[in-house]
Design a protein around this motif. Structure first.
Motif, short mmCIF file in Angstrom:
data_model
loop_
_atom_site.label_atom_id
_atom_site.label_comp_id
_atom_site.label_asym_id
_atom_site.label_seq_id
_atom_site.Cartn_x
_atom_site.Cartn_y
_atom_site.Cartn_z
N GLU A 17 -3.02 -2.10 -2.68
CA GLU A 17 -3.43 -0.97 -3.52
C GLU A 17 -2.44 -0.67 -4.63
N GLN A 50 -5.27 -4.03 7.17
CA GLN A 50 -6.42 -4.48 6.39
C GLN A 50 -6.50 -6.01 6.37
N ASN A 97 0.85 -1.18 0.00
CA ASN A 97 0.00 0.00 0.00
C ASN A 97 0.89 1.24 0.00
N LYS A 127 -9.49 -8.62 0.50
CA LYS A 127 -10.45 -9.63 0.95
C LYS A 127 -10.22 -10.96 0.26
N GLN A 128 -9.47 -10.94 -0.84
CA GLN A 128 -9.16 -12.17 -1.57
C GLN A 128 -7.95 -12.90 -1.00
N TYR A 173 -0.52 -3.01 -6.18
CA TYR A 173 -0.14 -4.35 -6.61
C TYR A 173 0.60 -4.35 -7.95
N TYR A 222 -3.63 -9.74 -6.42
CA TYR A 222 -4.87 -9.56 -5.67
C TYR A 222 -4.97 -8.10 -5.23
N GLN A 223 -5.75 -7.32 -5.96
CA GLN A 223 -5.92 -5.92 -5.60
C GLN A 223 -6.78 -5.79 -4.35
N ASP A 224 -7.78 -6.64 -4.23
CA ASP A 224 -8.69 -6.62 -3.10
C ASP A 224 -8.15 -7.54 -2.01
N GLU A 281 -9.46 -8.54 7.97
CA GLU A 281 -10.13 -9.61 7.22
C GLU A 281 -9.97 -10.96 7.91
#
Length: 460
Positions: free
Chosen positions: A394, A443, A361, A418-419, A396, A414-416, A447
């Motif tokens: 963010e 983050q 990030n 949550k993945q 990536y 994996y940009q998100d 999660e």
């Protein structure tokens, strides 16, 4: 004209209101909403009275820990050490180390032993040292190291050090407990009492220079290039000048032997006595040595420090072990080239195959400038037991290109975040290292907590 007593009454009223708001906000967050954190209470309190912490200066022995790397772990280990002797050690365990976080920590602190003077042991962001010190009047400053880090905020390393010196110079009677292996700390000609710690684990007989592109290897006397009898990592080691008589000062406390290093533990000697911490990496031995130096300065015995170090308690976001189904996950914070390279060296001690997910990030707390990833030696990952890589966060795309250029070819992204939990489960190895910048780590932890893989939040 407003009288002096009237001004003091107004200040007292403002401070009292700020304290009330800070404590009230913390109570709502912690007791009603069941959320940790001291940043918001401190933020609201300082809006009412920016100097609200001044009233706490006389109530505590204040010790400030600062530097670019290792502040959080040094603070955690030192807290354990001091609690062997002191009933009340107030600290900011989540790494909320700027003015508002430290203010919140002080406002919400609870002292249980009225007979013994409490200790406030605080991790402080380098750029906040002067402001925090001005209010809390520290008994000691602890200096870990200075490496190139978040240049958008701090500038070059000598600029960073000047920010720290600005705070130290306010209190010439405070003791400076410094990593003597870092030559930058020999600059400034401070009149303060000093305690030095460092490494003496090999004979001081060599004569070498630091590798190219190493920051901080200029002599403070004439800016000539320093030589070293030995180096540990970065710009640290037993340095000396070949142009004058400048050299590393005599050490008060020293690592005298490295016994066994693994990814999850470090066994070493300090001044001939054996210690173990349940975390890997030579850089973390420096943090333990700093904690030892502070403990001895504060009158903690060697046996008490050995007991404190042996605790297996997890350290928030610092080589934090998490079980995700059948995967053994280790979360490691990275934020600059020296730190990343030390993490890579730590993984080289792993005798089992593993996978890596690297998360980048570029928020304010991470450092907006991500160019540092090109100075981290990701190429040396090929010398480890690595089986698979993935990138995310963010930024990536930046990290994907960097690892592809390091020889890892096309790989999952994996940009998100949550993945990432699903990505962990898909890795081919049982062991998975997550290398994450600060906000990416937060983050990811959120999660993992949401999915019940971890059960604690910041500072809990």
């Amino acid at each position: 004209m407003i009288s002096k007593h009237k001004q003091e009454d107004n200040m007292s009223l403002k401070s009292g209101l700020a304290t009330l708001v800070g404590k009230g906000t913390y109570a709502v967050l912690h007791d009603v909403l069941h959320r940790g954190g001291t940043s918001l209470p401190g933020k609201l309190a300082t809006k009412i009275d920016p100097n609200v912490m001044q009233s706490y200066a006389e109530k505590y022995d204040v010790i400030l820990i600062t530097g670019t790397n290792g502040k959080t772990l040094t603070t955690t280990l030192t807290t354990r050490v001091l609690r062997e002797k002191y009933a009340d050690v107030i600290t900011n365990p989540s790494g909320s180390n700027m003015m508002q976080g430290i203010t919140g920590t002080m406002l919400t602190a609870k002292v249980t032993d009225k007979k013994q003077r409490p200790v406030a042991l605080l991790e402080v962001d380098e750029a906040n040292v002067a402001a925090v010190a001005k209010q809390l009047k520290p008994k000691a400053f602890v200096l870990t190291n200075i490496f190139r880090d978040q240049m958008d905020r701090y500038g070059e390393i000598y600029t960073t050090y000047e920010k720290i010196l600005k705070g130290i110079r306010l209190f010439p009677e405070a003791t400076v407990i410094a990593n003597a292996d870092s030559p930058i700390f020999m600059r400034g000609d401070l009149p303060n009492p000093k305690v030095y710690y460092g490494f003496e684990h090999v004979p001081a007989t060599g004569d070498m220079k630091a590798p190219h592109n190493t920051d901080g290897v200029l002599s403070p006397t004439d800016n000539s290039i320093l030589h070293y009898h030995f180096m540990t990592f970065g710009n640290q080691g037993d340095y000396f000048s070949v142009t004058d008589d400048f050299k590393r000062p005599a050490l008060n406390y020293a690592v005298t032997k490295l016994n066994k290093l693994t990814p999850i533990s470090s066994n070493f000697d300090i001044d001939g006595k054996t210690f173990q911490i349940e975390i890997g990496g030579m850089y973390n031995i420096y943090n333990a040595l700093a904690a030892y130096a502070v403990g001895r300065y504060m009158g903690v015995s060697v046996a008490q420090i050995q007991r404190a170090f042996s605790s297996n308690a997890q350290i928030f976001g610092r080589q934090e072990a998490v079980k995700v189904d059948d995967k053994e996950v280790t979360i490691v914070l990275i934020k600059n080239p020296v730190g990343a390279n030390q993490v890579i060296d730590m993984m080289k001690t792993d005798d089992q195959p593993f996978s890596i997910i690297a998360l980048l990030n570029a928020n304010y707390a991470d450092g907006i400038d991500t160019s540092w990833i090109w100075d981290a030696n990701f190429e040396s990952l090929h010398d480890t037991g690595i089986q698979a890589v993935a990138t995310g966060g963010e930024r990536y795309k930046d990290l994907y290109v960097r690892l592809k250029m390091a020889g890892f070819g096309d790989h999952p992204v994996y940009q998100d975040l949550k993945q990432i939990v699903t990505a962990i489960k898909s890795m081919p190895t049982k062991r998975v290292y997550i290398l994450a910048t600060y906000t990416a780590m937060l983050q990811l932890r959120a999660e993992l907590k949401q999915q019940n893989y971890i059960h604690t939040g910041m500072g809990e």
